[in-house]
Design a protein around this motif. Structure first.
Motif, PDB file in Angstrom:
ATOM      1  N   VAL A 138       6.637  44.383 -31.844  1.00  0.00           N
ATOM      2  CA  VAL A 138       6.643  45.512 -32.775  1.00  0.00           C
ATOM      3  C   VAL A 138       7.585  45.232 -33.941  1.00  0.00           C
ATOM      4  N   MET A 141       5.940  42.725 -36.244  1.00  0.00           N
ATOM      5  CA  MET A 141       4.823  43.307 -36.989  1.00  0.00           C
ATOM      6  C   MET A 141       5.310  44.225 -38.100  1.00  0.00           C
ATOM      7  N   ASP A 147      -0.575  44.874 -39.399  1.00  0.00           N
ATOM      8  CA  ASP A 147      -1.276  45.846 -38.546  1.00  0.00           C
ATOM      9  C   ASP A 147      -1.795  45.091 -37.331  1.00  0.00           C
ATOM     10  N   GLY A 148      -0.922  44.891 -36.382  1.00  0.00           N
ATOM     11  CA  GLY A 148      -1.233  44.024 -35.255  1.00  0.00           C
ATOM     12  C   GLY A 148      -1.798  44.753 -34.054  1.00  0.00           C
ATOM     13  N   HIS A 149      -1.897  44.016 -32.955  1.00  0.00           N
ATOM     14  CA  HIS A 149      -2.483  44.550 -31.727  1.00  0.00           C
ATOM     15  C   HIS A 149      -1.698  43.997 -30.538  1.00  0.00           C
ATOM     16  N   ASN A 174       2.486  52.577 -40.023  1.00  0.00           N
ATOM     17  CA  ASN A 174       2.066  51.424 -39.243  1.00  0.00           C
ATOM     18  C   ASN A 174       0.724  51.740 -38.585  1.00  0.00           C
ATOM     19  N   ILE A 176      -0.407  49.695 -35.889  1.00  0.00           N
ATOM     20  CA  ILE A 176      -0.379  48.784 -34.749  1.00  0.00           C
ATOM     21  C   ILE A 176      -1.158  49.398 -33.591  1.00  0.00           C
TER      22      ILE A 176
END
Length: 242
Positions: A138, A141, A147-149, A174, A176
């Motif tokens: 986190v 990112m 904008d991750g996963h 965010n 995420i």
């Protein structure tokens, strides 16, 4: 493995897979590399052991094996610092390590609704590898505006996912995503040929194959940017009938 629709937006992005020295971890790492991602495969095992597991599968050219005990805060911090410096941050984290019930994950707390976040000292987060990885991912990112996963693959992952989703909802600006994949029994054997091998009807073993978990990870990642799979339960048909 046939490319999965919706995975093109992750091409050339960085994915971190923990527990990559296991059959499931190696299968996930290989599948992500097959979709064009730059994969960093982490495990407490020596890098040669990670590479050996990956060499039994296709699509290993874009996988970097790196020894890291994710329960060791110093090693994990060093690894994520290296990821920021050499890969521009983490876009996807697939965590395949054991999990305990979380307390607070991101390292931010809110004294009242709408109040700005402030850093706090965690409790379980300081020792649990899945929570440690989630926190570092986190931070990476957010720092790199990604904008991750984050995908937790574990039968106890739902609690972590729900807690993390709630915390991220209170952090502004965010997108995420967080997904929990809860599998039934999974074979610990690497497939004999490719990561695309699956259990056939003639196989009496009531377990999933590593490729089934890899496909589930790809499915979660392939959703559109505005959609998220919060929780995915998967088990073999034979296991369901027991």
């Amino acid at each position: 493995m046939t490319p999965m629709r919706g995975m093109n937006r992750w091409a050339d992005k960085t994915a971190v897979v923990t527990g990559a020295g296991s059959a499931v971890g190696a299968g996930v790492a290989a599948a992500l590399a097959g979709e064009g991602m730059r994969v960093v495969a982490l495990d407490s095992k020596e890098e040669e052991a990670i590479t050996e597991a990956l060499n039994k599968l296709k699509y290993t050219s874009d996988v970097t094996a790196r020894q890291c005990d994710v329960s060791d805060l110093s090693q994990l911090t060093h690894t994520f610092r290296w990821l920021d410096q050499h890969h521009g941050g983490v876009h996807v984290l697939v965590s395949l390590t054991g999990l305990v019930e979380p307390s607070q994950i991101t390292g931010f707390v809110f004294d009242s609704p709408g109040e700005e976040a402030s850093e706090s000292q965690g409790t379980d987060v300081e020792t649990d590898p899945v929570l440690l990885c989630a926190r570092h991912a986190v931070v990476s990112m957010l720092k790199n505006e990604i904008d991750g996963h984050i995908i937790n693959v574990n039968s106890k992952g739902a609690g972590c996912t729900e807690t993390l989703n709630q915390e991220l909802a209170r952090l502004k600006n965010n997108k995420i995503k967080v997904t929990s994949i809860s599998p039934g029994s999974v074979s610990s054997k690497l497939p004999a040929s490719t990561a695309d091998d699956v259990v056939t009807d003639s196989d009496p073993s009531p377990v999933l194959e590593p490729a089934d978990i890899a496909h589930a990870v790809l499915f979660a990642l392939s959703t559109s940017p505005h959609a998220n799979v919060h929780e995915l339960n998967i088990a073999s048909v034979a296991e369901r009938r027991l």
